[in-house]
Design an enzyme around this catalytic site. Structure first.
Site, PDB file in Angstrom:
ATOM      1  N   HIS A  42       0.866  -1.172   0.000  1.00 50.42           N
ATOM      2  CA  HIS A  42       0.000   0.000   0.000  1.00 50.42           C
ATOM      3  C   HIS A  42       0.908   1.228   0.000  1.00 50.42           C
ATOM      4  CE1 HIS A  42      -2.957   3.028   0.980  1.00 50.42           C
ATOM      5  NE2 HIS A  42      -3.913   2.137   0.761  1.00 50.42           N
ATOM      6  N   ALA A  77       0.682   4.188   1.078  1.00 52.38           N
ATOM      7  CA  ALA A  77       0.755   5.014   2.284  1.00 52.38           C
ATOM      8  C   ALA A  77       1.721   4.452   3.320  1.00 52.38           C
ATOM      9  CB  ALA A  77      -0.630   5.163   2.905  1.00 52.38           C
ATOM     10  N   SER A  78       2.117   3.201   3.155  1.00 52.41           N
ATOM     11  CA  SER A  78       2.990   2.526   4.125  1.00 52.41           C
ATOM     12  C   SER A  78       4.458   2.839   3.847  1.00 52.41           C
ATOM     13  CB  SER A  78       2.766   1.008   4.050  1.00 52.41           C
ATOM     14  OG  SER A  78       3.839   0.298   4.621  1.00 52.41           O
ATOM     15  N   ALA A  79       5.138   3.419   4.831  1.00 48.57           N
ATOM     16  CA  ALA A  79       6.565   3.703   4.671  1.00 48.57           C
ATOM     17  C   ALA A  79       7.384   2.434   4.427  1.00 48.57           C
ATOM     18  CB  ALA A  79       7.091   4.466   5.883  1.00 48.57           C
ATOM     19  N   ARG A 118       7.017   1.411   0.852  1.00 51.31           N
ATOM     20  CA  ARG A 118       7.739   2.306  -0.052  1.00 51.31           C
ATOM     21  C   ARG A 118       9.243   2.102   0.038  1.00 51.31           C
ATOM     22  NH1 ARG A 118       6.786   7.056   2.054  1.00 51.31           N
ATOM     23  NH2 ARG A 118       4.957   6.712   3.375  1.00 51.31           N
TER      24      ARG A 118
END
Length: 220
Positions: free
Chosen positions: A8, A10-12, A15
């Site tokens: 996802h 939004a997940s650091a 990423r």
């Protein structure tokens, strides 16, 4: 044959894996996973990862979770540039130390401070904020005299740390200008990590949008 990454934006940690994969030069098949809708709780997902966390990797039936484990696995199997994760034991140990610091100190202290008040209605804990500021102070010292997180060459650690720092930075609870070495390093990372905008910056913006939407719902 594809390498699937359950992800996802939004997940650091998600990423961080994507940034590292870009550095390594390995293509990932992104499987967007909405945990709010329980897409990580299906029988198939739980078979891959009983902890039902993202990111989760499926490399043709080999399942792995925990972002930094995924990053080093991808390098060990597909990496060609040893400077990203040096073979020298001491140099590699520094990269590993940065990984563990990111996971256990920097990102964890951010979660400890930010999540309870933002998502669960707890009062802001200033002691936890000071602990987060202390973590940024630690990172600032680590970066002194160094271009990148583990020396003067970019490594896998930069991908993981940049994802975490960008997430803290975008919500505005830490002023990076107070940490000149962190600020300088982060500026360099944004310029030199491959596909930084698409792989990380856009997801950080999405996280900020989700935080803002949640704040509005709490006021209604």
């Amino acid at each position: 044959m594809t390498i699937d990454l359950y992800f996802h934006p939004a997940s650091a940690p998600c990423r961080g894996v994507l940034l590292a994969a870009k550095l390594i030069g390995v293509d990932l098949n992104i499987k967007h996973t909405n945990v709010a809708k329980g897409e990580n709780m299906t029988p198939r997902f739980l078979k891959m990862n009983p902890q039902h966390t993202i990111p989760t990797l499926d490399d043709n039936g080999f399942y792995l979770w925990e972002s930094r484990a995924i990053i080093t696995y991808l390098f060990n199997k597909y990496g060609k540039d040893d400077s990203l994760y040096p073979q020298d034991p001491k140099k590699r140990a520094i990269v590993d130390q940065r990984f563990y610091f990111d996971m256990g100190t920097l990102l964890q202290r951010y979660i400890d401070y930010f999540y309870p008040s933002t998502f669960f209605g707890a009062p802001a804990d200033l002691d936890k904020l000071r602990k987060l500021e202390e973590a940024f102070g630690f990172l600032d010292v680590m970066l002194e005299g160094s271009i990148y997180a583990a020396g003067d060459l970019i490594t896998l650690a930069d991908a993981s740390l940049a994802a975490s720092v960008s997430t803290v930075d975008i919500v505005g609870i830490i002023d990076l200008k107070k940490y000149p070495n962190v600020n300088r390093w982060f500026t360099v990372c944004k310029r030199t990590l491959p596909d930084y905008e698409e792989a990380n910056a856009e997801g950080a913006v999405l996280f900020k949008q989700l935080v803002d939407q949640y704040a509005v719902r709490k006021l209604q």
